[in-house]
Design a protein around this motif. Structure first.
Motif, PDB file in Angstrom:
ATOM      1  N   ASN A 256     -44.809 -20.278  25.150  1.00  0.00           N
ATOM      2  CA  ASN A 256     -43.981 -20.526  26.326  1.00  0.00           C
ATOM      3  C   ASN A 256     -42.519 -20.270  25.997  1.00  0.00           C
ATOM      4  O   ASN A 256     -42.061 -20.605  24.910  1.00  0.00           O
ATOM      5  CB  ASN A 256     -44.147 -21.972  26.786  1.00  0.00           C
ATOM      6  N   ALA A 257     -41.808 -19.715  26.956  1.00  0.00           N
ATOM      7  CA  ALA A 257     -40.423 -19.311  26.699  1.00  0.00           C
ATOM      8  C   ALA A 257     -39.498 -20.501  26.479  1.00  0.00           C
ATOM      9  O   ALA A 257     -39.643 -21.545  27.109  1.00  0.00           O
ATOM     10  CB  ALA A 257     -39.917 -18.472  27.867  1.00  0.00           C
ATOM     11  N   VAL A 258     -38.540 -20.318  25.575  1.00  0.00           N
ATOM     12  CA  VAL A 258     -37.385 -21.200  25.476  1.00  0.00           C
ATOM     13  C   VAL A 258     -36.147 -20.310  25.517  1.00  0.00           C
ATOM     14  O   VAL A 258     -36.179 -19.175  25.063  1.00  0.00           O
ATOM     15  CB  VAL A 258     -37.359 -22.054  24.186  1.00  0.00           C
ATOM     16  N   LEU A 283     -41.187 -15.321  28.878  1.00  0.00           N
ATOM     17  CA  LEU A 283     -41.123 -15.890  30.224  1.00  0.00           C
ATOM     18  C   LEU A 283     -41.879 -14.966  31.172  1.00  0.00           C
ATOM     19  O   LEU A 283     -41.681 -13.751  31.151  1.00  0.00           O
ATOM     20  CB  LEU A 283     -39.655 -16.024  30.650  1.00  0.00           C
ATOM     21  N   LYS A 284     -42.757 -15.568  31.990  1.00  0.00           N
ATOM     22  CA  LYS A 284     -43.579 -14.754  32.886  1.00  0.00           C
ATOM     23  C   LYS A 284     -43.456 -15.238  34.331  1.00  0.00           C
ATOM     24  O   LYS A 284     -43.130 -16.399  34.580  1.00  0.00           O
ATOM     25  CB  LYS A 284     -45.053 -14.869  32.481  1.00  0.00           C
ATOM     26  N   ALA A 312     -40.458 -11.411  30.168  1.00  0.00           N
ATOM     27  CA  ALA A 312     -39.271 -11.187  29.343  1.00  0.00           C
ATOM     28  C   ALA A 312     -39.470 -11.888  28.010  1.00  0.00           C
ATOM     29  O   ALA A 312     -39.689 -13.100  27.958  1.00  0.00           O
ATOM     30  CB  ALA A 312     -38.031 -11.728  30.050  1.00  0.00           C
ATOM     31  N   GLY A 313     -39.427 -11.116  26.946  1.00  0.00           N
ATOM     32  CA  GLY A 313     -39.643 -11.651  25.599  1.00  0.00           C
ATOM     33  C   GLY A 313     -38.347 -12.077  24.930  1.00  0.00           C
ATOM     34  O   GLY A 313     -37.286 -12.099  25.569  1.00  0.00           O
ATOM     35  N   VAL A 335     -40.558 -23.966  29.294  1.00  0.00           N
ATOM     36  CA  VAL A 335     -41.670 -23.771  30.214  1.00  0.00           C
ATOM     37  C   VAL A 335     -42.726 -24.835  29.967  1.00  0.00           C
ATOM     38  O   VAL A 335     -43.011 -25.176  28.816  1.00  0.00           O
ATOM     39  CB  VAL A 335     -42.258 -22.355  30.041  1.00  0.00           C
ATOM     40  N   TYR A 336     -43.253 -25.404  31.044  1.00  0.00           N
ATOM     41  CA  TYR A 336     -44.262 -26.467  30.937  1.00  0.00           C
ATOM     42  C   TYR A 336     -45.585 -26.010  31.527  1.00  0.00           C
ATOM     43  O   TYR A 336     -45.623 -25.114  32.368  1.00  0.00           O
ATOM     44  CB  TYR A 336     -43.770 -27.727  31.655  1.00  0.00           C
TER      45      TYR A 336
END
Ligand code: GTP
Ligand code: MG
Length: 373
Positions: A256-258, A283-284, A312-313, A335-336
């Motif tokens: 999950n994105a940070v 992030l998706k 976005a990576g 992201v949760y």
């Protein structure tokens, strides 16, 4: 010893100490603190109150800490990532022009009064096929906080100095931000196409600040450039890549994105738009994202050219639609898995914020009354 989590309410604290909440409230009053039954208390207040009742406190983790805590990435999960490079320097020394040249764009021409008033975020592919994420910061003295934030999320700082000018106050400030953030600096001595350019004078001024550039026998990389003609820009980018290689920048893209909020605003047609630098993970579309006090499902994402993105990576700046409000620049994003988790944390952050501002307001009023008496 009392085991508590930070930000428990006065009521809960009383229950833990096995006293009535009224006793807690009146004790607080005698200490000059005004608390209500359901008010959440910060670490300092909890320590003081508990001490009054003869307890030592030991803080345990809150739900939020546990949720925010990162699982460590293993060596196999880590992949190379592009450097995040922040361009800083005094007003009008040519930061945006340099980026315009690199991106073959014309942002400078569109800026009001030729002054950058926000942080621009771009990702660029160099001629040699390397990705670099750039942050363009304002040089005007009014934007210190933005520069400080820019320095915080960056891997390498390019300090732009105009060769027809000198080391100026915001040049010094930018150097200072980079040093405080522990970020390596590269000096781009700009405008060398101008007849009155004196790049050696700039190097001397740097030396006087104890910043010796490489061709003066020091450790700092520097490059003479012209953002106008493009002279030296490829060499500068090579130096940036060299500097970032040493850092061995890595991130795990498969989680999950940070990331960090660069800026956010309300757009009439599109709702809240946040520019985010993804620092790790991916992030998706559809992700449930929490940013400061706001959360929401990612509805759409765009790159800096307005092109739609599905994901976005790491080291990618993106514009994100779908948040419930505008987070603060500098807020971290996460992201949760469920909307409930994100909402609970957003709500508790909001409540803490509201209570803290209420409390400071109250203090001012009481203080004023005191002065009038
Ligand atoms: P702020 O964002 O307001 O801090 O300014 P900036 O550092 O982004 O400067 P900007 O790129 O807007 O350039 C300021 C002026 O210098 C513009 O008029 C540019 O055309 C000019 N300029 C920038 N780089 C060069 C250069 O290498 N040579 C010459 N001759 N002019 C330049
Ligand atoms: Mg600018």
């Amino acid at each position: 010893v009392l085991k508590v989590t930070e930000f428990i309410s006065a009521n809960d604290l009383a229950a833990l100490m096995d006293v009535s909440v009224n006793q807690v409230i009146s004790t607080c009053m005698s200490l000059g603190m005004f608390v209500s039954i359901n008010q959440r208390l910060d670490a300092e207040a909890i320590t003081i109150i508990a001490d009054e009742f003869g307890y030592d406190v030991e803080f345990t983790k809150s739900i939020e800490d546990e949720m925010v805590e990162e699982a460590e990435d293993t060596e196999e999960e880590l992949e190379e990532r592009a450097p995040i490079v922040t361009i800083m320097g005094h007003v009008d020394h040519g930061k945006t022009s340099l980026l315009d040249y690199i991106r073959m764009s014309k942002v400078t021409a569109a800026e009001a009064g030729g002054i950058t008033q926000h942080i621009g975020a771009y990702d660029v592919m160099t001629k040699t096929g390397h990705k670099i994420a750039f942050l363009d910061t304002p040089g005007h003295e009014a934007f210190t906080a933005m520069r400080a934030r820019g320095a915080k999320i960056t891997d390498v700082a390019i300090i732009v100095i105009a060769a027809d000018d000198s080391i100026m106050p915001q040049t010094k400030e930018a150097i200072n931000h980079a040093q405080v953030a522990g970020v390596p600096m590269i000096f781009a001595i700009n405008k060398v196409d101008k007849p009155n350019a004196r790049p050696e004078k700039i190097k001397e001024e740097l030396a006087n600040m104890n910043l010796l550039v490489e061709d003066w026998g020091g450790k700092y990389q520097s490059q003479e450039i012209s953002a106008k003609t493009g002279q030296g820009v490829d060499e500068l980018l090579e130096k940036v890549l060299l500097e970032s290689e040493i850092l061995e920048l890595k991130a795990n893209p498969d989680k999950n994105a940070v990331g960090t909020v660069i800026e956010a605003s309300l757009d009439k047609g599109r709702g809240y738009v946040a520019t985010i630098m993804v620092q790790a993970g991916t992030l998706k579309i559809g992700d449930i994202m929490l940013a400061g006090q706001h959360y929401g499902r990612v509805k759409a994402m765009f790159d800096h050219k307005g092109k739609k993105l599905k994901e976005a990576g790491p080291s990618t700046p993106v514009q994100v639609l779908g948040l419930s409000g505008a987070p603060q620049a500098g807020d971290t994003i996460k992201v949760y898995d469920t909307e409930r988790e994100a909402r609970e944390i957003a709500n508790s952050r909001e409540q803490i914020q509201r209570e803290q501002s209420l409390r400071t307001k109250k203090h001012i009023t009481l203080d004023e009354i005191g002065r009038r008496l």
